[in-house]
Design an enzyme around this catalytic site. Structure first.
Site: not given
Length: 186
Positions: A66, A68, A96, A99
């Protein structure tokens, strides 16, 4: 900005938040160009961008890639420290749970996000991991910065995917037994 905006965010300022979010949105556009879910992130420390990333789950065949997560890793390397206590993460979509957990563990000082994520958002939408009272760190959170622009990128991406899926199904593509998305259409 939402009511969750931290009163201390005035130290950074709305103009700076919008400027750095624009950089995160550029990263999200890069993800869109690579057929990745368009999420982008930048990490800022002392007014300087020290990391930038976009979703690369498909490209890297890594479900943890992801924006992040990649930006946190880059920022830790840039600072030569796993603790990002002086850093702010700007991300186009609400983080999410994975993260958000990484943000807590890395001790990021502040998180600024654009669009809320009603299906997986862990910073207030489906849960608020960053404000959980049992965790040892709680980053400040500012929500809704450039939310409409972030939402538009996501809507464009998913509309394109829905259209492509409908074309495959309409042509007898992937809906046929044994057919795959890579089969050529007649």
């Amino acid at each position: 900005m939402s009511e969750r905006a931290d009163a201390r965010a005035g130290q950074t300022g709305r103009a700076d938040d919008e400027r750095f979010m624009a950089l995160a949105l550029r990263e999200a556009e890069r993800a869109l160009d690579e057929n990745e879910v368009p999420v982008g992130a930048v990490v800022v420390a002392s007014g300087t961008v020290i990391a930038r990333a976009h979703n690369q789950m498909v490209t890297l065949r890594d479900p943890t890639a992801h924006a992040e997560m990649l930006a946190i890793t880059q920022a830790a390397a840039a600072l030569e420290n796993e603790r990002l206590t002086s850093a702010t993460l700007y991300v186009s979509l609400e983080p999410c749970a994975m993260c958000a957990g990484a943000l807590v563990l890395s001790r990021v000082d502040r998180v600024v996000f654009g669009a809320s994520d009603p299906k997986a958002g862990a910073c207030g939408s489906i849960m608020d991991l960053l404000a959980h009272p049992k965790l040892n760190h709680a980053p400040r959170v500012t929500a809704g910065v450039s939310a409409e622009a972030a939402r538009h990128l996501l809507q464009r991406f998913f509309a394109t995917r829905r259209c492509a899926g409908a074309k495959r199904r309409g042509a007898g593509g992937a809906s046929r037994p044994g057919a795959s998305e890579n089969d050529e259409e007649d």
